[in-house]
Motif scaffolding. Structure first.
Motif, PDB file in Angstrom:
ATOM      1  N   THR A   1       0.830  -1.200   0.000  1.00 41.96           N
ATOM      2  CA  THR A   1       0.000   0.000   0.000  1.00 41.96           C
ATOM      3  C   THR A   1       0.866   1.251   0.000  1.00 41.96           C
ATOM      4  OG1 THR A   1      -1.738  -1.184   1.189  1.00 41.96           O
ATOM      5  CG2 THR A   1      -1.863   1.208   1.188  1.00 41.96           C
TER       6      THR A   1
ATOM      7  N   GLY B   1      -2.916  -2.884   4.500  1.00 41.57           N
ATOM      8  CA  GLY B   1      -2.014  -3.458   3.518  1.00 41.57           C
ATOM      9  C   GLY B   1      -0.576  -3.336   3.995  1.00 41.57           C
TER      10      GLY B   1
ATOM     11  N   THR C   1      -7.825   4.794  -1.689  1.00 37.12           N
ATOM     12  CA  THR C   1      -7.913   3.364  -1.932  1.00 37.12           C
ATOM     13  C   THR C   1      -7.099   3.062  -3.179  1.00 37.12           C
ATOM     14  OG1 THR C   1     -10.140   3.283  -0.995  1.00 37.12           O
ATOM     15  CG2 THR C   1      -9.459   1.424  -2.366  1.00 37.12           C
TER      16      THR C   1
ATOM     17  N   ARG D   1      -2.708   2.443  -4.046  1.00 39.08           N
ATOM     18  CA  ARG D   1      -1.385   2.298  -3.448  1.00 39.08           C
ATOM     19  C   ARG D   1      -0.543   3.505  -3.813  1.00 39.08           C
ATOM     20  NH1 ARG D   1       2.037  -2.399  -6.513  1.00 39.08           N
ATOM     21  NH2 ARG D   1       1.514  -1.924  -8.675  1.00 39.08           N
TER      22      ARG D   1
ATOM     23  N   THR E   1      -5.579   2.473   1.919  1.00 32.64           N
ATOM     24  CA  THR E   1      -6.003   1.075   1.914  1.00 32.64           C
ATOM     25  C   THR E   1      -5.828   0.444   0.551  1.00 32.64           C
ATOM     26  OG1 THR E   1      -7.908  -0.415   2.205  1.00 32.64           O
ATOM     27  CG2 THR E   1      -8.389   1.850   1.564  1.00 32.64           C
ATOM     28  N   ASP E   2      -5.533  -0.858   0.545  1.00 30.72           N
ATOM     29  CA  ASP E   2      -5.376  -1.608  -0.696  1.00 30.72           C
ATOM     30  C   ASP E   2      -6.708  -2.149  -1.222  1.00 30.72           C
ATOM     31  OD1 ASP E   2      -5.926  -3.565   1.150  1.00 30.72           O
ATOM     32  OD2 ASP E   2      -4.092  -4.724   0.834  1.00 30.72           O
TER      33      ASP E   2
END
Length: 422
Positions: A199, A221, A400, A402, A418-419
């Motif tokens: 991430t 992640g 959301t 990476r 977040t991944d």
């Protein structure tokens, strides 16, 4: 034609039954591989640990089963995996991560026919049959692409052997399989989008590779620094694996919740799906190529103030810097700049237009950066800054996707990265 298969009534999903099934698979696995000529996929420790979590789940009635139909971001494939309809958020996050790990250990490591299908676009989806209690029939032989992958790892008895199967689908097979699952479940599957890899990932070595200050930021992640990882912030939540090459420096008593922290080898930053020339051509065709700097303001008609009537959508390419100055902008866009990209506006809602790519600075000038200085923004897509720093000074943002940059610096608070698994 869709071939409908009668749903069978599964035996109770007990740890004993699952252990027995795994033990039987150990005995039958080598013969099965020899007979079918399937490609073996040994699981990594992370994936194997995730598998074990789910083989000991409590018994569930057959009516409680659902499936994930997961879009694998930055690829052309989807991944189907059983799940529980009434699974709590923790269970759903774990299953998403399990699916993510399975894709990384199978599809992305495949050779032979599966790799060829992936490269030429024939492979559009895979399905993992790894849970002994899954109450759905496997696809019939005429509804998958013939070659299957054999997933190997350690079972509940501590023995190494075959744990399950990966089925490969072209577009027609995929459509048939989803139609079957929807018919059997009486509902549509869950359809998350999940990013593979880390991430947060920084590519530079040295003491300023990754610096995380501020407070109450969450990373869902894994995290990797090719240099030092300096965590001076408080209240961070980073429960997945944290790896670093140089030093890991933090302060005790800061209230941070951390997953395993491991020193690891250096690894290269990934690249976007296409080179900069491809995105330039796409922006030119879209009428959103700009020589020099670009300031994105709301023109009152959902467009760009610097080019009235030009919508904030598709690929937008500037040879200089790109700055988003207005707040509450929305758009489905891929921003590519030869200089700094600064999201200074707040409460913006932006999603990636192509290749799951939201932001890319191609600059290698040390004073340039990709900066998230606004607050309250909801962003979906990958952010690339391989030659410069990605800086987060704003707060209450959610990204959301990476972040892959030469350096990563977070000074804001209450941000979530977040991944897609949560």
């Amino acid at each position: 034609m869709i071939s409908i298969h009668q749903r069978f009534s599964p035996l109770p999903s007990s740890p004993v039954r699952q252990a027995l099934a795994a033990a039987l698979a150990l005995l039958a696995g080598p013969a099965l591989a020899a007979a079918q000529g399937v490609e073996p996929f040994p699981l990594s420790p992370d994936t194997n640990d995730e598998w074990k979590v789910h083989t000991v789940e409590a018994e569930r009635p057959g009516s409680d089963w659902n499936h994930f139909d997961m879009k694998v971001a930055e690829t052309t494939i989807r991944a189907i995996l059983p799940n529980y309809l009434s699974g709590d958020p923790v269970n759903i996050e774990e299953m998403n991560r399990f699916n993510k790990h399975l894709v990384a250990d199978t599809v992305l490591k495949s050779t032979g026919e599966i790799a060829t299908w992936l490269q030429n676009g024939t492979l559009v989806a895979v399905e993992f049959d790894v849970l002994a209690s899954d109450p759905f029939d496997p696809p019939p032989p005429d509804q998958h692409m013939g070659t299957i992958g054999q997933i190997e790892g350690e079972n509940l008895l501590g023995q190494y052997g075959v744990l399950g199967t990966m089925y490969c689908y072209d577009q027609e097979d995929y459509n048939n399989r989803i139609a079957y699952l929807v018919l059997m479940m009486g509902r549509e599957p869950n359809r998350p989008t999940v990013w593979l890899g880390d991430t947060l990932q920084s590519g530079a070595s040295g003491s300023t590779s990754m610096r995380l200050s501020g407070a109450t930021n969450t990373v869902v992640g894994s995290v990797h620094s090719n240099g030092d990882l300096r965590l001076s912030g408080t209240g961070y939540i980073m429960l997945q694996k944290i790896t670093f090459v140089g030093l890991f420096l933090t302060q005790p008593g800061a209230g941070n919740l951390l997953g395993p922290v491991v020193q690891a080898p250096s690894k290269a930053l990934p690249s976007p799906a296409h080179d900069a020339a491809w995105y330039l051509a796409a922006a030119t065709a879209n009428g959103t190529f700009f020589a020099g700097d670009l300031s994105i303001l709301d023109d009152g008609a959902g467009g760009l103030a610097s080019a009235t009537g030009v919508a904030l959508s598709g690929v937008v390419y500037a040879t200089g810097a790109i700055t988003i100055e207005s707040s509450s902008l929305t758009g489905t866009v891929t921003l590519v700049a030869g200089g700094t990209i600064d999201l200074a506006g707040s409460n913006c809602l932006l999603g990636a237009a192509v290749d799951d790519l939201l932001l890319w600075s191609t600059s290698t000038i040390a004073t340039d950066a990709v900066a998230l200085d606004g607050s309250g923004c909801v962003l979906t897509g990958a952010a690339y800054a391989p030659g410069v720093e990605f800086r987060v000074g704003g707060s209450t943002n959610q990204l959301t996707g990476r972040i892959l940059a030469s350096k990563v610096k977070v000074t804001g608070s209450l941000n979530t990265f977040t991944d897609g698994t949560k």
